[in-house]
Design a protein around this motif. Structure first.
Motif, mmCIF file in Angstrom:
data_model
loop_
_atom_site.group_PDB
_atom_site.id
_atom_site.type_symbol
_atom_site.label_atom_id
_atom_site.label_comp_id
_atom_site.label_asym_id
_atom_site.label_seq_id
_atom_site.Cartn_x
_atom_site.Cartn_y
_atom_site.Cartn_z
ATOM 1 N N SER A 107 -2.666 0.591 -3.724
ATOM 2 C CA SER A 107 -2.454 1.279 -2.451
ATOM 3 C C SER A 107 -3.620 1.072 -1.485
ATOM 4 O O SER A 107 -3.601 1.582 -0.377
ATOM 5 N N SER A 156 0.817 -1.209 0.000
ATOM 6 C CA SER A 156 0.000 0.000 0.000
ATOM 7 C C SER A 156 0.856 1.267 0.000
ATOM 8 O O SER A 156 0.561 2.230 -0.705
ATOM 9 N N ALA A 157 1.930 1.248 0.782
ATOM 10 C CA ALA A 157 2.785 2.433 0.879
ATOM 11 C C ALA A 157 3.718 2.562 -0.324
ATOM 12 O O ALA A 157 4.008 3.670 -0.772
ATOM 13 N N MET A 158 4.202 1.443 -0.832
ATOM 14 C CA MET A 158 5.147 1.455 -1.963
ATOM 15 C C MET A 158 4.757 0.387 -2.980
ATOM 16 O O MET A 158 5.396 -0.658 -3.066
ATOM 17 N N PRO A 159 3.690 0.613 -3.731
ATOM 18 C CA PRO A 159 3.268 -0.416 -4.691
ATOM 19 C C PRO A 159 4.202 -0.477 -5.908
ATOM 20 O O PRO A 159 4.012 0.255 -6.867
ATOM 21 N N ARG A 160 5.201 -1.320 -5.831
ATOM 22 C CA ARG A 160 6.192 -1.377 -6.922
ATOM 23 C C ARG A 160 6.304 -2.796 -7.476
ATOM 24 O O ARG A 160 6.377 -3.751 -6.688
#
Lengths: 311, 539
Positions: free
Chosen positions: B277, B75-79
């Motif tokens: 996210s 959610s914070a860093m959808p990579r």
């Protein structure tokens, strides 16, 4: 040698714009290029009730006092939304009147863009770094005038820009049709005409950079979630389909410039060689306040080196 | 009061929320109860005092914290690239690459023989056995048994590699469709097995089992009882079904996590998912998969205890692995359930529908790994060519070759080199170490990048003033630490062999060598890899 920093799809994110402007100094770039879609997609109402303010954002209900508001507004604008202070009457009016929403939207978009241009001019004038901007399919046409008025940010839609004495960049932010009927989209045939017109301005293709918002169809830089009729991603968003432009693919194959810079599909970050052309889509993480970009060094022989950044 | 929601304008990418059910399916297959679960449950007799049900439930409680950590990170860093990207951004490019390359790339080569074992034991052999019983063909039975041998296993390794190659080649669009179809078929298969087990008694199973082993394998007498007494002779006595030895079951957990530690297996793909996210959806999809799998596991084991017999089930597994069983095939509960019916069509139906559990899952062996390889290539740590896709079919051919070719070599070593199989037991350890790195990255996230964390939807989740991601991370690290400790100190898991440790170290050294070599080469080209991760300061 000329170093380009390219980023795209900042979608109203205040912090991404500021990073974009500062990226030139940080990465020691000679030229900044921002692909399309500068503007945000939503207004976030901050409802005043007496001395307190309520806002629904990031899956939570926030309550704030006057002194907390700048922080909350900053958080909203850093994620690419426009904070909108309203009272109950105004919310009712916006809920009832779509045109009022449009007008309010336009006002915020232009006001933000004016502020962005002032910020950019102030800094870029110190560093002597030009920034070229090509609005994308999501950007309303009114924004062009605002960019045009800036002194260090230059509108490059449909133009051939001299990046240095050897290199030229041709640009368009227009896209092939999307399911959202956005501002700058047209048929593939019309897009091909626009692309050809832009390229006719370039002196020669062996030292030309393509800066087209929409990536070539089937290039793997254009893979977006497959949607159902209700615009809901199928298979939890894991089913990906190419949504790029056939016309863009056609001109890339036909003219084979050394470098192609694309955006539009945020999730499709990558680098792809199509014949002699190195095509790049840095992707976009504007909602997280992260500026994804490409740093490309160009010399007389072509693309000397590149790196995708996550700043 | 007026409704206060966002006002959106026409803009591309504005999509509705994706279905939690679809996310559930991917996670559900990743912690595959039938394929992975029944395989690892067969090793439970090696910890005779432990009870599977307790180990499954306790481990699921802790794995819930793993889900919190990963759902919050996504959610914070959808990579795209998942663990590699999170670790490289939080812990540094070197640590990120070394842990992710070993955990998502090198070790998956070693998972291929494990996938192949499961394909052989739970799909190919049962199917050929049932058809052989139906047709009376000795040739087919011989072929079934051939698949239990090293040559058969090597062939199934090649089949797994081929299947994964096809799945990844088809792309997520088709793999998602195949997986969803397999889900429905697999659930029908499981329901059939449940009904057959529910409708039968232990005495009818004993009679059917003895009859089938006599007709199929020429076994004489009461084979059912002889398996139990054989295990007893070898010193094995299973814990009673009704017993609930909590403390004694703890050592089973490091074994059970072989199957249920992977609800986050799709994490490397989330960067491609629009709306990733959304913490609650990420969490719900994975948590629901864990919950449903745990419930189904308990029901299945209860039905096994009721109809097949708890003592017999464990004794059959014990004698199979000790090589003393009169039953020459793996005591796969799907096959045992099929023995309960005399109807050959129903027998084939059970085996085929249950095989959908394998076919819906097999792509996971390479799929997530390709994303890690892509992410490292986009960071210029790996060469550009590894992330290229074929022009027409858009197949990541080179990345697939980096997975497939070493997999063929490791499969050959597994099948034809004595002791190499022991090294593959490290498969879980190496991934657990990678998860450890990611969890450390998650714990550091609110402090290393407060701006990124603070602007994410997960920042609001706190407990006693601490971010949930930190609390969940610490709990999951304790859980991982326990498992790592047990794997290291207890020989029952087969991973604390000195040679095995050396082998693991070699894998890490190869990854370190690749990173250092790449960094040196890029510097020579004038590319500073550290630049990839640096945050742009805002003036």
């Amino acid at each position: 040698m000329t170093r380009i920093f390219f980023a795209t799809d900042v979608h109203g994110s205040e912090v991404c714009w500021r990073k974009m402007i500062n990226a030139g100094k940080f990465y020691e770039a000679d030229v900044l290029v921002l692909g399309g879609d500068m503007t945000g997609k939503a207004l976030v109402p901050i409802m005043q009730e007496g001395n307190i303010f309520k806002v629904s954002f990031l899956e939570q209900e926030l309550t704030a006092t006057e002194k907390d508001l700048p922080g909350i507004e900053r958080m909203i604008s850093d994620r690419g939304y426009y904070p909108l202070r309203v009272d109950e009457e105004m919310v009712e009016a916006l809920n009832q009147d779509k045109e009022l929403v449009e007008r309010t939207f336009t006002g915020h978009v232009l006001e933000t863009a004016e502020r962005w241009m002032r910020y950019a001019d102030e800094r870029l004038s110190q560093w002597g770094i030009p920034c070229y901007v090509c609005p994308g399919n999501d950007d309303m046409f009114e924004i062009d005038e605002v960019i045009d008025r800036a002194s260090h940010v230059h509108l490059c839609e449909g133009k051939a820009i001299e990046l240095d004495k050897d290199w030229t960049m041709v640009s368009t932010g227009w896209s092939n049709p999307t399911p959202w009927d956005t501002f700058r989209e047209c048929s593939e045939e019309d897009l091909l005409v626009k692309l050809e017109e832009a390229m006719a301005l370039a002196p020669g293709m062996d030292r030309t950079v393509f800066n087209f918002h929409v990536p070539p169809f089937g290039s793997s830089l254009d893979e977006a979630p497959e949607l159902d009729r209700d615009l809901r991603p199928k298979f939890a968003g894991r089913s990906l389909v190419p949504v790029g432009s056939h016309s863009v693919m056609e001109v890339v194959k036909k003219y084979q410039p050394p470098l192609g810079l694309f955006g539009h599909i945020h999730e499709s970050k990558g680098v792809k060689r199509i014949g002699k052309t190195i095509c790049m889509n840095p992707g976009s993480m504007y909602e997280q306040g992260v500026l994804l970009g490409c740093l490309v060094d160009l010399d007389k022989n072509g693309v000397k080196k590149y790196v995708l950044t996550s700043g | 009061m007026a409704e206060v929601g966002m006002f959106v304008r026409k803009a591309s990418g504005l999509v509705r929320a994706w279905s939690v059910f679809d996310a559930f399916i991917y996670a559900f297959f990743s912690i595959n109860l039938i394929t992975l679960g029944l395989y690892i449950f067969s090793f439970a007799p090696f910890i005779p005092e432990g009870h599977l049900v307790i180990a499954i439930i306790i481990s699921a409680v802790f794995i819930l914290f793993e889900i919190v950590v990963y759902a919050m990170l996504i959610s914070a860093m959808p990579r795209a690239g998942g663990d590699y990207v999170w670790q490289s951004r939080m812990l540094g490019g070197g640590i990120g690459f070394v842990l992710a390359a070993t955990g998502w790339w090198f070790i998956l080569w070693h998972w291929v023989p494990l996938y192949a074992s499961m394909l052989a034991y739970e799909v190919v052999v049962p199917l050929l056995t049932i058809i052989a019983g139906w047709t009376g063909s000795k040739g087919l039975l011989g072929t079934a048994l051939w698949f239990m041998d090293v040559n058969g296993l090597f062939l199934t390794c090649l089949m797994v590699i081929g299947l994964a190659f096809v799945y990844v080649g088809l792309g997520m669009k088709w793999y998602a469709r195949i997986q969803k179809t397999c889900f429905y078929i697999a659930m029908v298969g499981l329901a059939t097995v449940f009904i057959v087990l529910l409708a039968s008694s232990n005495s009818s199973f004993m009679a059917s089992f003895n009859s089938m082993t006599a007709s199929l394998f020429g076994a004489e007498g009461d084979v059912y009882s002889s398996i139990i007494s054989q295990a007893a002779q070898e010193g094995y006595t299973p814990v009673a079904w009704g017993a609930m030895p909590i403390w004694a079951s703890m050592p089973l957990i490091p074994m059970v996590v072989f199957f249920n530690m992977w609800p986050n297996w799709g994490a490397t793909l989330y960067g491609e998912v629009r709306g990733a996210s959304d913490f609650r959806r990420n969490f719900s999809g994975m948590a629901l998969a864990l919950l449903v799998t745990t419930v189904l596991a308990v029901i299945f084991l209860a039905l096994i205890a009721k109809t097949i017999g708890w003592d017999f089930y464990h004794a059959a597994n014990w004698t199979f692995w000790s090589g003393s069983s009169p039953l020459p095939v793996f005591p796969y509960p799907g096959l045992l359930a099929a023995f309960l019916t005399q109807n050959p069509l129903l027998q084939v139906w059970i085996i085929i529908t249950m095989s959908a559990w394998f076919f819906g899952w097999a792509g996971t062996v390479f799929l997530s790994s390709t994303r890690m390889i892509f992410a490292a290539a986009f960071d210029r740590v790996l060469p550009e060519w590894v992330a290229q896709v074929t022009p027409k079919q858009r197949v990541p051919f080179n990345a697939l070759l980096l997975l497939a070719i070493p997999s063929i070599i490791t499969s050959a070593l597994y099948c034809y080199t004595p002791n190499f199989a022991t090294y593959t037991l490290d498969a879980t350890v190496v991934i657990a170490i990678m998860y450890l790195g990611t969890t450390v990255a998650a714990i550091l996230l609110p402090y290393r990048d407060p701006q990124l964390y603070g602007s994410s939807p997960v920042a609001r989740y706190t407990i006693f003033g601490l971010p949930w991601i930190v609390v969940a991370g610490v709990i999951f690290i304790i859980f991982l630490g326990y498992n790592l400790y047990m794997w290291i100190v207890d020989p029952v898991y087969g991973v604390n062999h000195p040679t095995s440790a050396v082998y693991m170290v070699i894998l890490y050294l190869v990854a370190i060598g690749l990173y250092v070599g790449s960094k040196w080469y890029r510097r020579k080209q004038g590319i500073d890899l550290d630049m990839v991760y640096k945050n742009i300061p805002v003036e």
